[in-house]
Design an enzyme around this catalytic site. Structure first.
Site, PDB file in Angstrom:
ATOM      1  N   LYS A  91       7.544  -7.012  -0.979  1.00 11.42           N
ATOM      2  CA  LYS A  91       8.450  -6.422  -1.982  1.00 11.42           C
ATOM      3  C   LYS A  91       9.914  -6.782  -1.703  1.00 11.42           C
ATOM      4  O   LYS A  91      10.256  -7.234  -0.599  1.00 11.42           O
ATOM      5  CB  LYS A  91       8.255  -4.903  -1.992  1.00 11.42           C
ATOM      6  N   TYR A 123       2.781  -2.469 -13.085  1.00  8.43           N
ATOM      7  CA  TYR A 123       2.474  -1.104 -12.630  1.00  8.43           C
ATOM      8  C   TYR A 123       2.068  -0.192 -13.784  1.00  8.43           C
ATOM      9  O   TYR A 123       2.202   1.028 -13.672  1.00  8.43           O
ATOM     10  CB  TYR A 123       3.686  -0.517 -11.894  1.00  8.43           C
ATOM     11  N   PHE A 126       7.430   8.689 -10.802  1.00  6.36           N
ATOM     12  CA  PHE A 126       8.174   7.653 -10.082  1.00  6.36           C
ATOM     13  C   PHE A 126       8.135   6.292 -10.784  1.00  6.36           C
ATOM     14  O   PHE A 126       8.705   5.325 -10.293  1.00  6.36           O
ATOM     15  CB  PHE A 126       7.646   7.521  -8.643  1.00  6.36           C
ATOM     16  N   ARG A 137      -5.121  -3.866   3.347  1.00  5.90           N
ATOM     17  CA  ARG A 137      -4.668  -2.475   3.266  1.00  5.90           C
ATOM     18  C   ARG A 137      -4.525  -1.868   4.664  1.00  5.90           C
ATOM     19  O   ARG A 137      -3.611  -1.075   4.910  1.00  5.90           O
ATOM     20  CB  ARG A 137      -5.594  -1.652   2.370  1.00  5.90           C
ATOM     21  N   THR A 191       0.746   4.356   2.150  1.00  5.21           N
ATOM     22  CA  THR A 191       1.810   4.127   1.159  1.00  5.21           C
ATOM     23  C   THR A 191       3.150   4.682   1.636  1.00  5.21           C
ATOM     24  O   THR A 191       4.193   4.039   1.489  1.00  5.21           O
ATOM     25  CB  THR A 191       1.428   4.806  -0.179  1.00  5.21           C
ATOM     26  N   ARG A 194       4.005  -1.121   7.087  1.00  3.00           N
ATOM     27  CA  ARG A 194       4.899  -0.104   6.500  1.00  3.00           C
ATOM     28  C   ARG A 194       5.557   0.751   7.573  1.00  3.00           C
ATOM     29  O   ARG A 194       6.722   1.147   7.427  1.00  3.00           O
ATOM     30  CB  ARG A 194       4.121   0.731   5.493  1.00  3.00           C
ATOM     31  N   ASN A 238       8.606   0.382   0.159  1.00  8.15           N
ATOM     32  CA  ASN A 238       7.574   0.410   1.213  1.00  8.15           C
ATOM     33  C   ASN A 238       7.057  -0.987   1.590  1.00  8.15           C
ATOM     34  O   ASN A 238       5.937  -1.148   2.043  1.00  8.15           O
ATOM     35  CB  ASN A 238       6.438   1.374   0.841  1.00  8.15           C
ATOM     36  N   HIS A 287       2.727  -4.503  -1.081  1.00  9.84           N
ATOM     37  CA  HIS A 287       1.727  -3.965  -2.017  1.00  9.84           C
ATOM     38  C   HIS A 287       0.405  -4.679  -1.769  1.00  9.84           C
ATOM     39  O   HIS A 287       0.383  -5.834  -1.362  1.00  9.84           O
ATOM     40  CB  HIS A 287       2.170  -4.218  -3.468  1.00  9.84           C
ATOM     41  N   GLU A 318      -4.624  -7.904 -11.088  1.00  9.41           N
ATOM     42  CA  GLU A 318      -3.343  -8.230 -10.448  1.00  9.41           C
ATOM     43  C   GLU A 318      -3.191  -9.721 -10.117  1.00  9.41           C
ATOM     44  O   GLU A 318      -2.082 -10.260 -10.215  1.00  9.41           O
ATOM     45  CB  GLU A 318      -3.179  -7.397  -9.178  1.00  9.41           C
TER      46      GLU A 318
HETATM   47  P1  CMP Z   1       2.180   0.202  -4.158  1.00 10.36           P
HETATM   48  O1  CMP Z   1       1.128  -0.042  -3.158  1.00 10.36           O
HETATM   49  O2  CMP Z   1       2.979  -0.936  -4.651  1.00 10.36           O
HETATM   50  O3  CMP Z   1       1.522   0.954  -5.412  1.00 10.36           O
HETATM   51  C1  CMP Z   1       2.247   1.815  -6.253  1.00 10.36           C
HETATM   52  C2  CMP Z   1       3.594   2.114  -5.708  1.00 10.36           C
HETATM   53  O4  CMP Z   1       4.197   3.279  -6.224  1.00 10.36           O
HETATM   54  C3  CMP Z   1       3.483   2.407  -4.219  1.00 10.36           C
HETATM   55  O5  CMP Z   1       3.198   1.247  -3.504  1.00 10.36           O
HETATM   56  C4  CMP Z   1       4.829   3.023  -3.924  1.00 10.36           C
HETATM   57  O6  CMP Z   1       5.836   2.032  -3.754  1.00 10.36           O
HETATM   58  C5  CMP Z   1       5.090   3.772  -5.231  1.00 10.36           C
HETATM   59  N1  CMP Z   1       4.854   5.196  -5.071  1.00 10.36           N
HETATM   60  C6  CMP Z   1       3.689   5.808  -4.889  1.00 10.36           C
HETATM   61  N2  CMP Z   1       3.857   7.146  -4.794  1.00 10.36           N
HETATM   62  C7  CMP Z   1       5.181   7.358  -4.933  1.00 10.36           C
HETATM   63  C8  CMP Z   1       5.991   8.505  -4.916  1.00 10.36           C
HETATM   64  N3  CMP Z   1       5.473   9.735  -4.750  1.00 10.36           N
HETATM   65  N4  CMP Z   1       7.316   8.348  -5.084  1.00 10.36           N
HETATM   66  C9  CMP Z   1       7.854   7.119  -5.265  1.00 10.36           C
HETATM   67  N5  CMP Z   1       7.118   5.977  -5.291  1.00 10.36           N
HETATM   68  C10 CMP Z   1       5.806   6.098  -5.110  1.00 10.36           C
END
Ligand code: CMP
Length: 141
Positions: A11, A51, A59, A87, A93, A104, A114, A117, A128
């Site tokens: 990211k 997304y 969010f 993963r 996450t 992470r 984070n 992905h 994807e």
């Molecule tokens: P990702 O694995 O890219 O998949 C969805 C993304 O949403 C996740 O990583 C985070 O970056 C984001 N995300 C998930 N939960 C939250 C949250 N509670 N607040 C902000 N961002 C979030």
């Protein structure tokens, strides 16, 4: 276990921090093959489309804006159990909940910024991967 493909993204926060090489080293050490990769600076529309599954989440808009802050590095990883392996390398996450030694834990600043992905299931990977790559861009074809 048959060979699986998964979409990984380094990211914008991790690209800006200059930890792309460190993350790719972890991928290579885990015996995952990088079969496609490119630097992409997404538009807001492209991030919203990627997304779309999160469109009802509070969010969503903030996440999409974050993903357009700079270039990211989508990649297709291949190998046995590639979805779970990637993963596991990423960690939870929320970096505050991520296990020691995960990407992470080591490189992410927040649940939004984070670092990486990864597809969470074969059906997700099937959406994807072609979002970023045509079949001509996957090696071997
Ligand atoms: P990702 O694995 O890219 O998949 C969805 C993304 O949403 C996740 O990583 C985070 O970056 C984001 N995300 C998930 N939960 C939250 C949250 N509670 N607040 C902000 N961002 C979030």
């Amino acid at each position: 276990m048959t060979t699986q493909r998964t979409l990984a993204i380094i990211k914008p926060d991790a690209v800006t921090k200059g930890v792309v090489g460190k993350i790719i080293t972890r991928i290579e050490r885990a015996a995952l093959a990088i079969i496609a990769a490119k630097l992409v600076h997404m538009t807001l529309a492209e991030a919203r489309g990627f997304y779309i599954v999160h469109r009802e989440r509070p969010f969503y808009e903030s996440l999409c804006a974050f993903m357009t802050q700079g270039p990211c590095l989508p990649m297709v990883l291949a190998g046995d159990d590639a979805i779970r392996k990637w993963r596991d390398l990423m960690g939870a996450t929320d970096p505050a909940k991520a296990a020691a030694g995960t990407i992470r834990k080591d490189f992410a600043a927040s649940i939004e910024a984070n670092a990486v992905h990864g597809s969470d299931a074969p059906e997700t990977a099937a959406f994807e991967i072609p979002y970023f790559f045509s079949s001509f861009e996957l090696w071997p074809r």
